[in-house]
Write an enzyme that holds these catalytic residues in place. Sequence first.
Site, PDB file in Angstrom:
ATOM      1  N   THR A 170       1.582  -4.331   4.272  1.00 28.35           N
ATOM      2  CA  THR A 170       1.423  -4.664   5.692  1.00 28.35           C
ATOM      3  C   THR A 170       0.722  -6.001   5.908  1.00 28.35           C
ATOM      4  OG1 THR A 170      -0.679  -3.469   5.840  1.00 28.35           O
ATOM      5  CG2 THR A 170       1.332  -2.225   6.363  1.00 28.35           C
ATOM      6  N   ASP A 171       0.059  -6.513   4.869  1.00 29.42           N
ATOM      7  CA  ASP A 171      -0.707  -7.758   5.045  1.00 29.42           C
ATOM      8  C   ASP A 171       0.149  -8.910   5.562  1.00 29.42           C
ATOM      9  OD1 ASP A 171      -2.898  -6.413   4.130  1.00 29.42           O
ATOM     10  OD2 ASP A 171      -3.060  -7.475   2.224  1.00 29.42           O
TER      11      ASP A 171
ATOM     12  N   THR B 282       0.820  -1.220   0.000  1.00 26.51           N
ATOM     13  CA  THR B 282       0.000   0.000   0.000  1.00 26.51           C
ATOM     14  C   THR B 282       0.846   1.259   0.000  1.00 26.51           C
ATOM     15  OG1 THR B 282      -1.863  -1.082   1.085  1.00 26.51           O
ATOM     16  CG2 THR B 282      -1.675   1.283   1.418  1.00 26.51           C
TER      17      THR B 282
HETATM   18  N1  ASP Z   1      -3.230  -3.505   2.866  1.00 21.28           N
HETATM   19  C1  ASP Z   1      -1.943  -3.903   2.472  1.00 21.28           C
HETATM   20  C2  ASP Z   1      -0.891  -2.898   2.866  1.00 21.28           C
HETATM   21  O1  ASP Z   1      -1.119  -2.263   3.864  1.00 21.28           O
HETATM   22  C3  ASP Z   1      -1.800  -4.343   1.078  1.00 21.28           C
HETATM   23  C4  ASP Z   1      -0.559  -5.166   0.934  1.00 21.28           C
HETATM   24  O2  ASP Z   1      -0.158  -5.839   1.897  1.00 21.28           O
HETATM   25  O3  ASP Z   1       0.034  -5.141  -0.120  1.00 21.28           O
HETATM   26  O4  ASP Z   1       0.129  -2.720   2.281  1.00 21.28           O
END
Ligand code: ASP
Length: 341
Positions: free
Chosen positions: A93-94, A17
Amino acid sequence: MGQPLSRRVVVFALGGTIAMTSDNQAGVVPTLSASDLVAAVPGLADTGADITVHDFRQLPGASLTFDDLIALNAAASHAIDAGADGIVVTQGTDTIEETAFALDLLWPSDAPLVVTGAMRNPKLAGADGPANLLAAIRVAAAAETRGMGCLVVLNDEIHAARWVRKTHTTSPAAFRSPDTGPVGLVAEHRPRVLTRPIRHTLTLQPQPAADVCTAVVPVVLGDNGAVLRQAGNVVDGLVVAGFGVGHVPVATVEILTDLAAVKPVVLASRIGAGPVLTSTYGFPGSESDLLGRGLISAGSLDPFKARGLLHLLLAAGHGRDEIAKAFATIGCADPPTNERE
Ligand code: ASP
């Protein structure tokens, strides 16, 4: 402004993200380069840090693999050997709670390796990417954070990779360490280390891990074991995420016993904080029953971190006894020591 750092930091961008934008009505996708990310950080020049960047991957966190991490570990180690003082990794973050722990196990250096990302993409009000990247660079450049292994920095908190979890789907304060709390914070432009984590690195040679198949299977209310049985047939090793302190329904006990006789089966807890116990309950399907049947305790490792450790050990060719030994130490199923493993 803080002290000028004059320290060399290398930023490896993997996507996520923090790097996602969109030119149309469709959702955001990884687009920005490592240079774009660094250029968007106000006040970076004031740190005095000498920053170089690498576009390493451009993926959502969900699509990263162990082989990406093994390659990243090698490239980051090379950067340290070439004179860098610290490393920053930007990614989705995933999967940070899993990638950071795997990197912590593999990272051979005392130099800080800091993983960060963003909960809000660059198009949103209050996007947290630039602040997180600035804090991560300060932590990676600091002498105080040497020897702390892989650290996760978001929302001005410093977490040990060993303990950190993603605990919210959208909050900028999503990252927490339920068992320990953060090991430090960033305030007035500098990291403040509050406590130092015990480090356990793996002495194994990282091997390409794509051919290894591992899984986390949670038990659920009324579970008849059918999913566990099917999963057990296809994996090389399994983490069963039990209830509470490590309990499973009685209908799954024989299935787990048979499985543990032929491949490593690790017993973790679905709860996400606190250890698996060893000798408190005695009913069929209790923690003491299952450990007596050959399951390996994850100790204090949550199911996803336990699965990462299991995967790397299997990928390095380790057998059940070595795997059990590694979990006893790294999972803190044995009393902790300050020795590097
Ligand atoms: N929601 C995720 C992020 O915070 C998407 C990912 O992991 O690519 O990056």
